[in-house]
Design a protein around this motif. Sequence first.
Motif, short mmCIF file in Angstrom:
data_model
loop_
_atom_site.label_atom_id
_atom_site.label_comp_id
_atom_site.label_asym_id
_atom_site.label_seq_id
_atom_site.Cartn_x
_atom_site.Cartn_y
_atom_site.Cartn_z
N GLY A 137 119.30 -46.18 12.73
CA GLY A 137 118.81 -44.92 13.14
C GLY A 137 117.95 -44.41 12.06
O GLY A 137 116.87 -43.77 12.27
N CYS A 138 118.43 -44.64 10.60
CA CYS A 138 117.63 -44.13 9.60
C CYS A 138 116.29 -44.96 9.68
O CYS A 138 115.25 -44.16 9.24
CB CYS A 138 118.27 -44.33 8.16
SG CYS A 138 119.86 -43.44 8.03
N ALA A 139 116.10 -46.07 9.87
CA ALA A 139 115.03 -46.80 9.87
C ALA A 139 113.76 -46.10 10.77
O ALA A 139 112.81 -45.94 10.43
CB ALA A 139 115.12 -48.32 9.82
N PHE A 140 114.49 -45.77 11.98
CA PHE A 140 113.66 -45.15 13.16
C PHE A 140 113.10 -43.81 12.48
O PHE A 140 112.02 -43.30 12.87
CB PHE A 140 114.12 -45.09 14.34
CG PHE A 140 113.93 -46.49 15.06
CD1 PHE A 140 112.94 -46.30 15.84
CD2 PHE A 140 114.66 -47.53 15.31
CE1 PHE A 140 112.56 -47.39 16.79
CE2 PHE A 140 114.46 -48.58 15.82
CZ PHE A 140 113.51 -48.85 16.61
N ALA A 141 113.90 -43.04 11.89
CA ALA A 141 113.71 -41.81 11.45
C ALA A 141 112.72 -41.79 10.35
O ALA A 141 111.87 -40.88 10.42
CB ALA A 141 114.95 -40.97 10.84
N ALA A 142 112.64 -42.67 9.50
CA ALA A 142 111.46 -42.77 8.41
C ALA A 142 110.36 -43.23 9.17
O ALA A 142 109.20 -42.82 8.70
CB ALA A 142 111.84 -44.07 7.35
N VAL A 143 110.40 -44.18 10.11
CA VAL A 143 109.13 -44.27 10.72
C VAL A 143 108.48 -43.24 11.39
O VAL A 143 107.42 -42.85 11.55
CB VAL A 143 109.22 -45.46 11.70
CG1 VAL A 143 107.76 -45.85 12.58
CG2 VAL A 143 109.76 -46.71 10.92
N TYR A 144 109.57 -42.43 12.11
CA TYR A 144 109.16 -41.34 12.84
C TYR A 144 108.38 -40.15 11.89
O TYR A 144 107.18 -39.72 12.43
CB TYR A 144 110.28 -40.39 13.49
CG TYR A 144 110.22 -39.33 14.11
CD1 TYR A 144 109.32 -39.05 15.10
CD2 TYR A 144 110.97 -38.06 13.36
CE1 TYR A 144 109.30 -37.79 15.79
CE2 TYR A 144 110.50 -36.86 14.08
CZ TYR A 144 109.85 -36.70 15.34
OH TYR A 144 109.73 -35.43 15.67
N PHE B 200 107.73 -44.10 21.20
CA PHE B 200 108.72 -44.15 20.23
C PHE B 200 110.10 -44.06 20.44
O PHE B 200 110.95 -44.95 20.32
CB PHE B 200 108.14 -43.38 19.18
CG PHE B 200 109.05 -43.05 18.10
CD1 PHE B 200 108.88 -44.10 16.95
CD2 PHE B 200 109.99 -42.53 17.53
CE1 PHE B 200 109.68 -44.42 15.99
CE2 PHE B 200 110.75 -42.51 16.67
CZ PHE B 200 110.52 -43.24 15.53
N ILE B 201 110.54 -42.74 21.19
CA ILE B 201 111.78 -42.65 21.52
C ILE B 201 112.58 -43.79 22.40
O ILE B 201 113.47 -43.94 22.36
CB ILE B 201 111.99 -41.17 22.26
CG1 ILE B 201 111.51 -40.04 21.20
CG2 ILE B 201 113.42 -41.00 22.87
CD1 ILE B 201 112.25 -40.16 19.90
N THR C 64 116.29 -50.42 21.39
CA THR C 64 116.67 -51.11 20.19
C THR C 64 118.28 -50.66 20.05
O THR C 64 118.82 -51.69 19.82
CB THR C 64 115.81 -50.64 18.96
OG1 THR C 64 114.36 -50.92 19.30
CG2 THR C 64 116.23 -51.34 17.79
N VAL C 65 118.64 -49.77 19.96
CA VAL C 65 120.10 -49.34 19.83
C VAL C 65 120.86 -50.11 20.83
O VAL C 65 121.90 -50.59 20.53
CB VAL C 65 120.43 -48.00 19.75
CG1 VAL C 65 121.64 -47.52 19.58
CG2 VAL C 65 119.84 -47.19 18.41
#
Length: 276
Positions: free
Chosen positions: A55-62, A78-79, A85-86
């Motif tokens: 979740g944090c990795a996707f937030a950083a990419v976001y 993206f969403i 992925t989750v």
Amino acid sequence: MRKRVVTSLVLLPALIFAYLGGVWLQVSLAAVSLVGMMEIYRAMSGRSEPIHYIGCAFAAVYYLILPFIGGTPYFFIFITVFVITVSVYMILSRSGVNMANCAAALYGFFYVAFLTSFIYLVRMYPAPDGSQGPGVFFVWQIFISSFGCDTCSYLIGVNFGRHKLIPALSPQKTVEGAVGGVVGATLLAFVYGLIVSRYARIGDINIVLDFTVIGVVGAVFSIFGDLAASAVKRFGKIKDFGEIFPGHGGVMDRFDGVVFTAPVVYMLMTAMLWRG
């Protein structure tokens, strides 16, 4: 109260990024979101899980691609990739990942990173001619509504609070404090509108009236944001999300109202500019 004042002063330089916008705001919001997400994850799951780092990795990419996907079909792509992925990780993992941890991973992203990103979207809202947009004025409404409501609510509640607001979620919050917070934030927004109206013109909108309306609505949703965070803390059986800010707790103890106010300001700003 002294700790709360000191913390507020420490946060003031950080608010400069809201004025600067661009990459400075991107980086600062990404940092706040990542810390806030981990606080939410620990509150919901009791500990950090590997899926939380996804979740944090996707937030950083976001936040990295936010300037390019905001308001475009790529956001939905993206969403979709994130949710799939989750889900796939849950299927393939052999480390005991369950649906609750997957739900926490998704909730942490949307509740913290996604809602917080509206600060950036408000600040970088484009002008019709491509010049610096009106967001440079509207972005401060987020903090005036949220922080103003929080401070006024605290002062009124401590001195005049008698009737509990929702004791099951937050025993310290009172009806008097909530009303005082909304009134205080509204007055601050009105004064801010007067100041802006003297030095700027934003389309054909009535700056004083519209900014005051934002103050009222933003403050109300700030209270809802505060209560939503209290519900998460109740679920996790914790008093504060962290200890980063003396007198406030963690990131989400300080920004719980902001995450609800930011998207509300964005929606109101869009409606007002379209109308004007």
